[in-house]
Design an enzyme around this catalytic site. Structure first.
Site, short mmCIF file in Angstrom:
data_model
loop_
_atom_site.label_atom_id
_atom_site.label_comp_id
_atom_site.label_asym_id
_atom_site.label_seq_id
_atom_site.Cartn_x
_atom_site.Cartn_y
_atom_site.Cartn_z
N GLU A 117 65.33 19.55 15.80
CA GLU A 117 66.31 18.81 16.63
C GLU A 117 65.58 18.03 17.70
OE1 GLU A 117 67.98 22.01 18.81
OE2 GLU A 117 68.35 23.17 17.01
N LYS A 119 64.53 17.11 21.37
CA LYS A 119 64.43 17.89 22.61
C LYS A 119 65.02 17.03 23.72
CE LYS A 119 61.01 20.44 25.31
NZ LYS A 119 61.53 20.10 26.61
N ASP A 121 65.72 15.94 27.50
CA ASP A 121 65.03 16.09 28.77
C ASP A 121 66.05 16.20 29.90
OD1 ASP A 121 62.93 16.33 30.46
OD2 ASP A 121 62.42 14.21 30.51
N TYR A 230 72.27 24.36 22.05
CA TYR A 230 71.30 24.62 20.99
C TYR A 230 70.90 26.08 20.87
CZ TYR A 230 68.57 24.09 25.25
OH TYR A 230 68.13 24.20 26.54
N LYS A 318 55.77 17.61 21.60
CA LYS A 318 56.02 16.72 22.74
C LYS A 318 55.57 15.29 22.43
CE LYS A 318 57.20 17.89 26.49
NZ LYS A 318 56.82 18.81 27.54
N CYS A 412 46.53 -18.19 49.74
CA CYS A 412 46.44 -17.93 48.31
C CYS A 412 45.16 -17.14 48.01
CB CYS A 412 46.42 -19.25 47.56
SG CYS A 412 45.98 -19.07 45.84
N CYS A 415 42.61 -19.53 46.02
CA CYS A 415 41.96 -20.72 46.57
C CYS A 415 42.00 -20.78 48.09
CB CYS A 415 42.59 -21.98 45.98
SG CYS A 415 44.28 -22.24 46.55
N CYS A 430 51.53 -20.62 45.94
CA CYS A 430 50.45 -21.48 46.35
C CYS A 430 50.79 -22.85 45.76
CB CYS A 430 49.13 -20.97 45.78
SG CYS A 430 47.82 -22.18 45.93
N CYS A 435 44.20 -25.13 43.05
CA CYS A 435 44.08 -23.70 42.85
C CYS A 435 43.63 -23.45 41.40
CB CYS A 435 45.43 -23.05 43.13
SG CYS A 435 45.40 -21.30 42.86
S1 IVH Z 1 65.58 25.75 22.19
C1 IVH Z 1 63.69 29.96 23.70
N1 IVH Z 1 66.31 23.30 21.74
O1 IVH Z 1 63.33 22.58 26.55
C2 IVH Z 1 64.03 28.64 24.20
N2 IVH Z 1 65.42 23.85 23.87
O2 IVH Z 1 60.59 23.00 27.31
C3 IVH Z 1 64.88 27.95 23.23
N3 IVH Z 1 65.35 21.98 25.45
O3 IVH Z 1 63.86 25.62 28.14
C4 IVH Z 1 65.07 26.57 23.60
N4 IVH Z 1 66.25 20.49 24.09
O4 IVH Z 1 65.69 23.81 28.31
C5 IVH Z 1 65.79 24.17 22.64
N5 IVH Z 1 67.05 21.16 21.25
C6 IVH Z 1 66.52 22.02 22.11
C7 IVH Z 1 66.17 21.64 23.42
C8 IVH Z 1 65.60 22.59 24.28
C9 IVH Z 1 65.77 20.71 25.30
C10 IVH Z 1 64.72 22.53 26.68
C11 IVH Z 1 65.14 23.91 27.04
C12 IVH Z 1 63.86 24.69 27.11
C13 IVH Z 1 62.87 23.60 27.36
C14 IVH Z 1 61.48 24.02 27.01
#
Ligand code: IVH
Length: 681
Positions: A117, A119, A121, A230, A318, A412, A415, A430, A435
């Site tokens: 999935e 991740k 932020d 998740y 990452k 400038c 120049c 300028c 120049c």
């Molecule tokens: S699973 C045991 N799935 O990323 C932890 N985490 O850097 C299970 N996060 O603390 C986490 N998207 O806050 C999981 N699709 C995703 C996520 C996710 C973002 C975050 C989560 C975790 C942090 C770790």
């Protein structure tokens, strides 16, 4: 206890709650509403009215999302099971190692099934439901103990206040997910903050965290947060065998889940899925900093267990970071080809997204002031995709007091000439003809079709001649000789002769073309013509006073000031005198004609938009030949908007301003009419 509520009212309230929650789900989770905003608002108002009248509020009433008074502070909450973090992988090789490690630990050669999935932020959140009703929302905190942010999290409309799902409702369940802010929302918020002079958020994660940690829930509500669920903490009364089964249940129970989830058996398929997320990353409406890979089978997860703070059964791949933090060593200015002096920061080198960044533009001096950027500051630098890096914000906490505000340059940097900054303009420029940073661009402009019209002296040849030192200033064009040209890689007998011929031809020109060719700031072809109408000879402009220029109809402050600066610069005058000595012959057919300008469009102003049946330049010439003016800016004083096909936004603007819009055919007809009835115009 409230007094007895009529059964039909009770039922109406229940139906309204159920309906509104369903429509929230359609709107906020599925992004596919089935009723209009008005219908929704009507139901909501009716519910609120009934709840207030009968003091009957169901625990999952949507009205509970708003209206909670501000808190003094957040209460601490212990998580039933620790909220872990994730181990990271920074390359596909590291992802393969992770798979090998798991196979070893499980003592298997067989492919493992994973889920993949995006991740998110944002910030991790735990939602505790008891008998299906949302009891509490808590932040991750240190993993064991977080803060109770229930009242804030309730305002996120995508979060169900009550679990409604076919089949068994778990007696208790902790659902975990990431609270985040969409990129659009983040940008909007930062723009608003900038306008109010408030500090900016460096990224959507900080913005989301700021919104969640508000003591006043109405502020959280205004920030439009989202959630992607998740994970799972404790669960009683229902059993899930796999992550994918759990996610499916979440979806049935109307929880928002990650945008995609791929079930992949074997590490090759996992890497394919990760790659897909990475490639699609820039088109996600949210910020994603990686992909999360999890063993799908909960039984295997259990077997693998946890090492200190991270589970062994999951890893986060990452992406390369977009941002980095570094220190500004100094702030300098660089001169662009048009003379604009742009400030830039020199950093202590920092690696961002796989490249070392050691400088970045600061755009303009106003921006420096607005963001309060100083030499010596620690700053957050962003480099999204392959976009050039820029400074997002200053980390003010790191200030020592020794940071220095960069002064707006007076000279400038290329120049040393005095720079010009006009009122209302952000750019510092300028305007010197000498120049070096601007010379090439000026030469190209000088030789261009609207200027001296020297065929064969375009960008490539100018670059070549400049790099070989054959032309350092545009007057050098007239001392070029064929022998010199023949020594260059791009020239043969014929092409060299052609260029020399074109140069000689250009010596006979008109004052308006020559003035345009000089590339004086703000002086385009039209302004050059206006000047030529009032000044008979080039020399009449030497040392001219601003009031004289300002008195010319249609020439405003901006043009007047730059023309005056230009013709009062000693070096410029010297160059012009040299040019004249090189047998330049400048006639001025515009001068006399100004006194007797006539034609069908005398004193009428036109703006052109869209595609016309004839080349635009030709149409412009045609209008001008009839005494009309063509300008690019549409205003209330414009007489006609000449609209071709696909006219764009100017059409609407003309309507708003009350400017008459005509087609090309109508334009032609106007001339014909004029010929028939000369007094009509
Ligand atoms: S699973 C045991 N799935 O990323 C932890 N985490 O850097 C299970 N996060 O603390 C986490 N998207 O806050 C999981 N699709 C995703 C996520 C996710 C973002 C975050 C989560 C975790 C942090 C770790």
């Amino acid at each position: 206890m409230p007094e007895k509520i009529p059964e039909n009212i009770k039922q109406e309230i229940e139906t309204l709650v159920r309906d509104i929650n369903y429509h929230n789900y359609r709107y906020y989770v599925l992004d596919s509403p089935v009723i209009s905003d008005e219908e929704y608002d009507r139901s909501y108002r009716r519910l609120k009215e009934l709840e207030e009248k009968y003091h009957y509020v169901l625990p999952d009433s949507p009205t509970l999302r708003v209206g909670a008074p501000p808190l003094e502070k957040f209460e601490k909450v212990k998580h039933s099971e620790p909220m872990l973090s994730l181990d990271n992988a920074f390359s596909y090789d590291e992802v393969r190692e992770f798979d090998k490690r798991l196979k070893r630990l499980l003592g298997t050669e067989e492919d493992i099934e994973y889920t993949v999935e995006p991740k998110y932020d944002g910030l991790a959140m735990e939602l505790t439901y008891s008998t299906g009703v949302l009891l509490r929302a808590s932040t991750r905190g240190d993993g064991y103990e977080g803060e109770d942010v229930t009242r804030n999290i309730r305002t996120i409309k995508a979060i169900p206040l009550k679990i409604e799902v076919p089949g068994k409702i778990p007696e208790e369940i902790d659902i975990r997910g990431e609270v985040y802010m969409d990129l659009d929302e983040f940008e909007k918020l930062n723009k608003q903050r900038e306008q109010k002079g408030e500090p900016l958020f460096a990224n959507p994660r900080n913005a989301a965290a700021g919104a969640v940690r508000q003591l006043d829930p109405t502020i959280t509500a205004s920030r439009k947060l989202h959630l992607a669920c998740y994970g799972i903490g404790i669960v009683k009364g229902i059993h899930f065998r796999r992550q994918s089964e759990f996610v499916k249940w979440l979806q049935e129970a109307r929880f928002p889940t990650p945008a995609t989830m791929t079930i992949a058996r074997g590490i090759d398929k996992v890497i394919d899925a990760v790659r897909e997320i990475e490639e699609g990353r820039n088109s996600f409406p949210f910020e994603s900093d990686g992909a999360v890979i999890k063993v799908n089978d909960f039984g295997l997860q259990q077997k693998l267990g946890v090492k200190t703070r991270e589970p062994r059964w999951a890893i986060a791949y990452k992406f390369q970071a977009h941002q980095g933090t570094t220190k500004i060593k100094e702030i300098l200015g660089s001169v662009g080809r048009t003379g604009v002096i742009t400030p830039f920061a020199v950093f202590e080198p920092v690696r961002i997204g796989g490249v070392t960044v050691s400088r970045s533009t600061l755009h303009n001096w106003d921006e420096i002031e607005r963001k309060d950027i100083r030499a010596g500051d620690t700053v957050v630098v962003e480099r999204a995709g392959d976009v050039i890096p820029h400074v997002i914000m200053v980390v003010k906490e790191k200030r020592t007091g020794k940071e220095k505000k960069p002064p707006i340059p007076e000279k400038c940097p290329a120049c040393g000439s005095k720079v010009v900054r006009e009122e209302g303009e952000v750019a510092v420029r300028c305007v010197s003809l000498h120049c070096p940073a601007q010379v090439q661009e000026k030469i190209i402009h000088f030789a261009s079709r609207g200027g001296m019209d020297i065929e064969g002296l375009g960008e490539k040849n100018v670059e070549l001649l400049y790099s070989r030192g054959l032309i350092k200033h545009f007057q050098d064009i007239y001392t070029l000789n064929k022998e010199e040209l023949l020594k260059l890689p791009r020239f043969a007998e014929k092409s060299a002769q052609n260029l020399i011929n074109a140069i000689n031809r250009s010596k006979h020109t008109t004052l308006s073309k020559f003035l345009f060719a000089l590339g004086i700031l703000h002086v385009g072809e039209y302004a050059a013509k206006l000047l030529a109408k009032d000044f008979e000879k080039l020399e009449d402009l030497f040392g001219v006073e601003i009031d004289k220029i300002k008195s010319i109809k249609q020439i405003g402050e901006k043009i007047a000031s730059s023309v005056t600066t230009f013709f009062n610069d000693e070096k410029n005058i010297k160059t012009l005198k040299t040019l004249k000595r090189l047998e330049l012959e400048i006639s001025n057919p515009d001068f006399k004609s100004s006194k007797e300008a006539k034609g069908a469009f005398k004193d009428l102003s036109f703006v052109i938009t869209g595609t016309l049946p004839k080349p635009r330049k030709e149409v412009e010439k045609f209008i001008e030949s009839q005494g009309g003016r063509v300008s690019s800016a549409l205003s209330a004083s414009t007489d006609y908007l000449l609209a071709g096909e696909e006219p764009g936004s100017k059409l609407q603007k003309a309507k708003t301003l009350g400017v008459k819009t005509i087609s090309y055919d109508e334009l032609v007809r106007m001339i014909e009419e004029k010929a028939k009835h000369p007094r009509l115009f």
